[in-house]
Write an enzyme that holds these catalytic residues in place. Structure first.
Site, short mmCIF file in Angstrom:
data_model
loop_
_atom_site.label_atom_id
_atom_site.label_comp_id
_atom_site.label_asym_id
_atom_site.label_seq_id
_atom_site.Cartn_x
_atom_site.Cartn_y
_atom_site.Cartn_z
CE1 TYR A 1 15.61 30.16 52.46
CE2 TYR A 1 15.95 28.51 54.16
CZ TYR A 1 15.33 29.67 53.72
OH TYR A 1 14.44 30.33 54.55
CE LYS B 1 16.89 32.97 54.46
NZ LYS B 1 16.38 34.34 54.60
N1 LIG Z 1 8.30 30.17 55.32
C1 LIG Z 1 9.14 29.55 56.12
O1 LIG Z 1 8.91 28.41 56.55
C2 LIG Z 1 10.41 30.23 56.55
C3 LIG Z 1 11.21 29.60 57.50
C4 LIG Z 1 12.39 30.21 57.92
C5 LIG Z 1 12.74 31.43 57.39
N2 LIG Z 1 11.96 32.01 56.46
C6 LIG Z 1 12.39 33.31 55.92
O2 LIG Z 1 11.37 34.26 56.12
C7 LIG Z 1 11.41 35.23 55.09
C8 LIG Z 1 10.03 35.39 54.44
O3 LIG Z 1 9.62 34.14 53.92
P1 LIG Z 1 8.13 33.86 53.43
O4 LIG Z 1 7.82 32.47 53.77
O5 LIG Z 1 7.21 34.95 53.87
O6 LIG Z 1 8.34 33.91 51.85
P2 LIG Z 1 7.53 34.69 50.73
O7 LIG Z 1 7.98 34.14 49.42
O8 LIG Z 1 6.08 34.72 51.05
O9 LIG Z 1 8.11 36.18 50.90
C9 LIG Z 1 9.33 36.56 50.37
C10 LIG Z 1 9.10 37.87 49.64
O10 LIG Z 1 10.37 38.34 49.14
C11 LIG Z 1 10.13 38.94 47.89
N3 LIG Z 1 11.37 39.01 47.12
C12 LIG Z 1 12.01 37.99 46.49
N4 LIG Z 1 13.09 38.46 45.85
C13 LIG Z 1 13.14 39.80 46.10
C14 LIG Z 1 14.02 40.84 45.72
N5 LIG Z 1 15.08 40.59 44.92
N6 LIG Z 1 13.78 42.09 46.16
C15 LIG Z 1 12.70 42.36 46.93
N7 LIG Z 1 11.82 41.41 47.31
C16 LIG Z 1 12.04 40.16 46.90
C17 LIG Z 1 9.08 38.04 47.22
O11 LIG Z 1 8.41 38.70 46.16
C18 LIG Z 1 8.17 37.71 48.41
O12 LIG Z 1 7.09 38.62 48.49
C19 LIG Z 1 12.51 34.78 54.14
O13 LIG Z 1 13.70 35.45 54.46
C20 LIG Z 1 12.64 33.30 54.44
O14 LIG Z 1 13.91 32.81 54.10
C21 LIG Z 1 10.80 31.46 56.02
#
Ligand SMILES: NC(=O)c1ccc[n+]([C@@H]2O[C@H](COP(=O)([O-])OP(=O)(O)OC[C@H]3O[C@@H](n4cnc5c(N)ncnc54)[C@H](O)[C@@H]3O)[C@@H](O)[C@H]2O)c1
Length: 255
Positions: free
Chosen positions: A158, A162
């Site tokens: 991860y 990133k």
């Molecule tokens: N949740 C956190 O604490 C957090 C913190 C820092 C960064 N992020 C980043 O924010 C973003 C969203 O995270 P989230 O928490 O909403 O996660 P989430 O799992 O709710 O959303 C991610 C979405 O990506 C989709 N996905 C996965 N593989 C895919 C693919 N091959 N093609 C198209 N779609 C695909 C999933 O179906 C899901 O709907 C991510 O990039 C994550 O790394 C999240």
């Protein structure tokens, strides 16, 4: 009342069926954009787009695998066919590999993380840039993480993916400034999402063990706070910003 910031703009939000992607799509629509919600989970994307159109917005859902070049190409083509042009791409789709040291991590988990989290941004950008340039310019946002900046044990895949996005955005910023395209990353800290609650066995534990313990503001970020960062980067409010990272991490990296 302030004027909407994205009137007449067309945006693609990948991961648009997920928690943060949905919040970004919702705020963009509120600010006047037409939004294509793209997600590998077609039902989640459809539900997101349905909610937006039910509230009077312009939205569309596409089932798409960002790690597949043809799927990314066809998603961009659908946005342009449906809405006429494209100005904004938010690469929010990601997978969260199992937390294990490198010695225990399966190669398939490592490969999938690179394919979705990094190559997915590459393929979506590759196809979107041509269209955004045709529309006269716009903005691309890769959603990275505070873990692009600092390590977390057991998170080699991860953190690596990133951190890669920060480099990708900087090079794309140089290459496409001439096309009027700005490229930045947005790095949230821990966010109160369903995935976060699942990971910690409940939101209360997540807030206590991760939010309060690791974020000087004493809590996890809210999806709306991350969405406001995406809006800033996507809109003219950040018109002199490119090749940069916007950290919205509750002070996580200040510790
Ligand atoms: N949740 C956190 O604490 C957090 C913190 C820092 C960064 N992020 C980043 O924010 C973003 C969203 O995270 P989230 O928490 O909403 O996660 P989430 O799992 O709710 O959303 C991610 C979405 O990506 C989709 N996905 C996965 N593989 C895919 C693919 N091959 N093609 C198209 N779609 C695909 C999933 O179906 C899901 O709907 C991510 O990039 C994550 O790394 C999240």
């Amino acid at each position: 009342m302030t004027a909407p910031k994205l009137t007449g703009r067309v945006a693609i939000v990948t991961g648009g069926g997920g928690d943060i992607g949905r919040a970004i799509a919702e705020l963009f629509v509120q600010e006047g954009a037409a939004v294509l919600c793209a997600d590998i989970d077609g039902k989640a994307a459809a539900d997101a787009a349905k909610r937006l159109t039910a509230a009077g917005g312009r939205a569309l859902a596409v089932e798409c695998d960002v790690s597949d070049s043809e799927s990314a190409r066809s998603t961009v083509a659908t946005a342009v066919r449906h809405f006429g042009k494209l100005h904004i791409l938010v690469n929010c789709a990601a997978v969260f590999p199992p937390r294990k040291p490198v010695t225990a991590l399966d190669g398939s988990d490592w490969e999938r993380a690179l394919a979705v989290n990094v190559s997915g941004c590459f393929y979506m950008s590759k196809h979107a840039i041509l269209e955004i340039a045709k529309a006269g310019g716009g903005s691309i946002v890769h959603v990275a993480s505070q873990l692009a900046h600092v390590a977390r044990e057991g998170s080699a895949a991860y953190c690596t993916t990133k951190a890669a996005l920060l480099g990708l955005a900087k090079v794309m910023a140089l290459d496409h400034a001439k096309d009027g395209i700005r490229v930045n990353t947005l790095s949230p800290g821990g966010v109160a999402t369903t995935g976060m609650a699942e990971q910690w066995g409940g939101m209360e534990t997540a807030e206590r063990e991760w939010g309060r313990a690791k974020h000087p503001l004493g809590r996890l970020c809210r999806v709306e706070e991350v969405a406001r960062g995406a809006l800033f980067l996507a809109s003219d409010d950040s018109s002199c910003m490119t090749g940069a990272d916007l950290l919205i991490d509750g002070g996580y990296t200040a510790l």
